[in-house]
Design a protein around this motif. Structure first.
Motif, PDB file in Angstrom:
ATOM      1  N   SER A  36     -62.417  -7.027  19.479  1.00  9.68           N
ATOM      2  CA  SER A  36     -63.381  -7.707  20.356  1.00  9.68           C
ATOM      3  C   SER A  36     -64.418  -6.768  20.964  1.00  9.68           C
ATOM      4  CB  SER A  36     -62.631  -8.418  21.491  1.00  9.68           C
ATOM      5  OG  SER A  36     -61.968  -7.482  22.324  1.00  9.68           O
ATOM      6  N   TYR A  40     -68.105  -8.156  22.589  1.00  9.86           N
ATOM      7  CA  TYR A  40     -68.201  -7.927  24.035  1.00  9.86           C
ATOM      8  C   TYR A  40     -69.354  -6.984  24.351  1.00  9.86           C
ATOM      9  CZ  TYR A  40     -66.531  -7.179  28.845  1.00  9.86           C
ATOM     10  OH  TYR A  40     -66.423  -7.126  30.215  1.00  9.86           O
ATOM     11  N   GLN A 164     -54.466  -9.650  21.428  1.00  5.20           N
ATOM     12  CA  GLN A 164     -55.885  -9.998  21.517  1.00  5.20           C
ATOM     13  C   GLN A 164     -56.124 -11.421  21.017  1.00  5.20           C
ATOM     14  OE1 GLN A 164     -59.453  -8.184  22.016  1.00  5.20           O
ATOM     15  NE2 GLN A 164     -59.242 -10.369  22.385  1.00  5.20           N
ATOM     16  N   THR A 165     -55.493 -11.773  19.904  1.00  2.00           N
ATOM     17  CA  THR A 165     -55.645 -13.116  19.340  1.00  2.00           C
ATOM     18  C   THR A 165     -55.147 -14.183  20.310  1.00  2.00           C
ATOM     19  OG1 THR A 165     -55.383 -12.220  17.102  1.00  2.00           O
ATOM     20  CG2 THR A 165     -55.081 -14.596  17.378  1.00  2.00           C
ATOM     21  N   CYS A 166     -54.036 -13.915  20.962  1.00  2.00           N
ATOM     22  CA  CYS A 166     -53.497 -14.874  21.940  1.00  2.00           C
ATOM     23  C   CYS A 166     -54.462 -15.084  23.102  1.00  2.00           C
ATOM     24  CB  CYS A 166     -52.148 -14.387  22.461  1.00  2.00           C
ATOM     25  SG  CYS A 166     -50.830 -14.344  21.222  1.00  2.00           S
ATOM     26  N   THR A 168     -57.615 -14.982  23.014  1.00  2.00           N
ATOM     27  CA  THR A 168     -58.839 -15.705  22.651  1.00  2.00           C
ATOM     28  C   THR A 168     -58.768 -17.172  23.088  1.00  2.00           C
ATOM     29  OG1 THR A 168     -57.933 -16.172  20.447  1.00  2.00           O
ATOM     30  CG2 THR A 168     -59.345 -14.227  20.669  1.00  2.00           C
ATOM     31  N   GLY A 171     -60.992 -18.144  25.964  1.00  2.00           N
ATOM     32  CA  GLY A 171     -62.402 -18.409  25.694  1.00  2.00           C
ATOM     33  C   GLY A 171     -63.325 -17.333  26.236  1.00  2.00           C
ATOM     34  N   GLU A 172     -64.588 -17.402  25.833  1.00  2.00           N
ATOM     35  CA  GLU A 172     -65.578 -16.401  26.254  1.00  2.00           C
ATOM     36  C   GLU A 172     -65.927 -16.510  27.734  1.00  2.00           C
ATOM     37  OE1 GLU A 172     -68.487 -14.452  23.179  1.00  2.00           O
ATOM     38  OE2 GLU A 172     -68.940 -16.573  23.449  1.00  2.00           O
ATOM     39  N   ASN A 185     -61.595 -13.416  30.901  1.00  2.00           N
ATOM     40  CA  ASN A 185     -61.927 -14.102  29.657  1.00  2.00           C
ATOM     41  C   ASN A 185     -61.247 -13.403  28.479  1.00  2.00           C
ATOM     42  OD1 ASN A 185     -63.529 -11.788  29.124  1.00  2.00           O
ATOM     43  ND2 ASN A 185     -65.281 -12.721  30.179  1.00  2.00           N
ATOM     44  N   MET A 186     -61.606 -13.801  27.281  1.00  2.00           N
ATOM     45  CA  MET A 186     -60.952 -13.261  26.089  1.00  2.00           C
ATOM     46  C   MET A 186     -61.235 -11.772  25.878  1.00  2.00           C
ATOM     47  SD  MET A 186     -63.384 -14.953  23.117  1.00  2.00           S
ATOM     48  CE  MET A 186     -62.823 -13.872  21.798  1.00  2.00           C
ATOM     49  N   TYR A 187     -62.251 -11.235  26.556  1.00  2.00           N
ATOM     50  CA  TYR A 187     -62.583  -9.818  26.424  1.00  2.00           C
ATOM     51  C   TYR A 187     -61.896  -8.959  27.485  1.00  2.00           C
ATOM     52  CZ  TYR A 187     -66.295 -11.912  23.610  1.00  2.00           C
ATOM     53  OH  TYR A 187     -66.991 -12.635  22.675  1.00  2.00           O
TER      54      TYR A 187
END
Length: 500
Positions: A36, A40, A164-166, A168, A171-172, A185-187
């Protein structure tokens, strides 16, 4: 003659398990954001380009390369709890900084660069971990303990992208805590999770970790790091000099092992895009699956090699591992007559552009979003004409590529474990912090140079030159191993205190 109570034995292995955890968290800290970083970076700083992304990825290894000898030196003269806690705290702080790189109004990319470099700096505690395990195990326990350490490291690299996948799923946009200006957030969630794991690690180091040292025969002994936590200790006979020829040789061999694997990881995506006309998404997805399978294969190899080394010895297994890696890269050489599909440049103005920007020639972490016309829907695939070798170099068949993956996934973990094990045995009872720091630094340097090798040699000269040079490097390393083979023996064996 073995002087160790049951209580001491349990305390010693509890401390070793804390070191396993530290190694696991160190590798998770690297891999948990690796997928990511690019989106990001584009989100927080539109001025960042693909070349700057390369620096961000490399900054982790640069930080680790600088820190490893420093933390190793520290651990030679002070209780290891100190560098372990400080290094982990640096990683925690760096992860928190990463979560806030969106806050400044400018130069956000430099804050991200600093955060990743500091995470790598904190990961310099790998040298402390390895040196502690080397000093806290007997010769008979050493190979197994080193294999477990490498397995924990491999599992960390595998599970990082899974975490990291989990994340996501958040969301952004996620949620924002305005009071402290924190965006979850996902980042940012992965690094905050990594920071939480680091805090737990620090607590466990304080509560469970104890300083232990045993000699090559397993007898409890006192060291410079001794904290007065045990009563009946023996003085360790440390007379004799370390064989520095063997030490330098193993540093060179370890550099080669990490270098060829870094090349293998980096070249996977551009090679498959060029040879099999995979899109960027397909290449990242399929190679992600392949690398995950290789990671699982590596963990199995780590477990098997512990038993195999008792029958054949570490030197023979290291020799075999290098031979397997050599065969793996030899298989990758283009042998057939079929050429890869070419990305032809279209002449008509109303046709779909087929040219590919030079950024596509870089490793997958350097891929730049292509600026395409608004009516463009198809992504150019195949071997780009900007790589002149595409017109005359035969393709590497998919069967070749997959066979190579299996062999390199077998040979690399074997070489990795045997290098660390032999290195620690050669050093013997001497404080190993600085030596382990240099070994870790050589591996970090290899991970920096690997992507550079791919972006230059592969891009300009093609797979035939790239893989031929790698094969040549491995052959030279095999010759070096033959030259120093008889010197790669344990310190105690060298001075006649134990039988090999």
């Amino acid at each position: 003659d073995v002087v160790e109570t049951q209580e001491h034995y349990k305390s010693r292995w509890r401390s070793i398990w804390i070191m396993y955890l530290t190694m696991f968290l160190s590798s998770v800290g690297f891999s948990i954001v690796i997928m990511s970083v690019w989106p990001y970076l584009q989100k927080i700083d539109p001025t960042a380009d693909a070349s700057f992304l390369g620096w961000i990825i490399a900054s982790y290894s640069i930080g680790q390369m600088i820190a490893s000898p420093l933390f190793g030196l520290w651990s030679n003269y002070r209780p290891r709890r100190e560098p372990l806690v400080v290094s982990t705290a640096i990683s925690v702080a760096a992860n928190c900084l990463y979560a806030y790189v969106h806050v400044p109004h400018s130069h956000n990319k430099y804050y991200m660069l600093t955060a990743r470099a500091l995470v790598g700096f904190g990961a310099g505690n790998v040298a402390v971990v390895r040196s502690y395990i080397a000093g806290a195990t007997s010769l008979t326990e050493r190979t197994s303990a080193m294999a477990n350490t490498s397995a924990c490291q491999a599992v960390g690299f595998i599970l990082g992208p899974v975490f990291q996948t989990c994340f996501t799923l958040i969301g952004e946009e996620g949620v924002t805590w305005e009071l402290i200006r924190l965006q979850l957030n996902m980042y940012t969630a992965p690094v905050l999770f990594g920071a939480l794991l680091g805090v737990i690690n620090i607590i466990l180091i304080f509560v469970i970790f104890r300083e232990h040292r045993v000699d090559d025969m397993g007898r409890q002994c006192k060291s410079i790091n001794y904290e007065g936590e045990e009563n009946d200790v023996l003085d360790q006979d440390t007379e004799g000099n370390v064989d520095h020829v063997a030490v330098v040789a193993l540093n060179v061999l370890f550099f080669v092992i990490l270098f060829v694997f870094a090349v293998f990881e980096t070249i996977a995506t551009p090679l498959t895009m060029d040879m099999y006309s995979w899109t960027r998404k397909e290449a990242v997805f399929y190679n992600g699956i392949i690398l995950s399978v290789i990671g699982i294969e590596s963990v199995i190899v780590f477990m098997v090699v512990k038993m195999l080394s008792k029958k054949t010895g570490e030197r023979a297994i290291l020799h075999g591992g290098l031979l397997i890696v050599l065969v793996g890269f030899f298989i990758l050489l283009p042998w057939g007559k079929k050429l890869p599909n070419i990305q032809w440049q279209e002449i008509k103005n109303d046709s779909v552009p087929r040219a590919v920007p030079t950024e596509m020639l870089m490793p997958f972490w350097s891929l730049q979003e292509m600026q395409l016309p608004s009516n463009h829907t198809a992504e150019p695939v195949g071997c780009p004409l900007t790589q002149s070798w595409c017109l005359n170099t035969p393709m590497v068949y998919l069967a070749q590529y997959l066979s190579s993956d299996v062999l390199i996934g077998l040979g690399y973990p074997v070489c990795n474990v045997m290098s660390y094990t032999l290195y620690s045995k050669i050093l013997g009872p001497k404080p190993q912090g600085v030596y382990m720091g240099w070994l870790t630094a050589s591996g970090s340097g290899a991970r920096i140079l690997g992507p550079v090798f791919v972006s230059q040699i592969y891009t300009h000269l093609g797979p035939r030159w790239a893989f031929s040079l790698i094969c040549g490097v491995v052959v030279v390393s095999l010759l070096l191993l033959e030259i120093v083979y008889k010197r790669l023996i344990a310190f105690s064996v060298r001075y006649g205190r134990m039988q090999e």
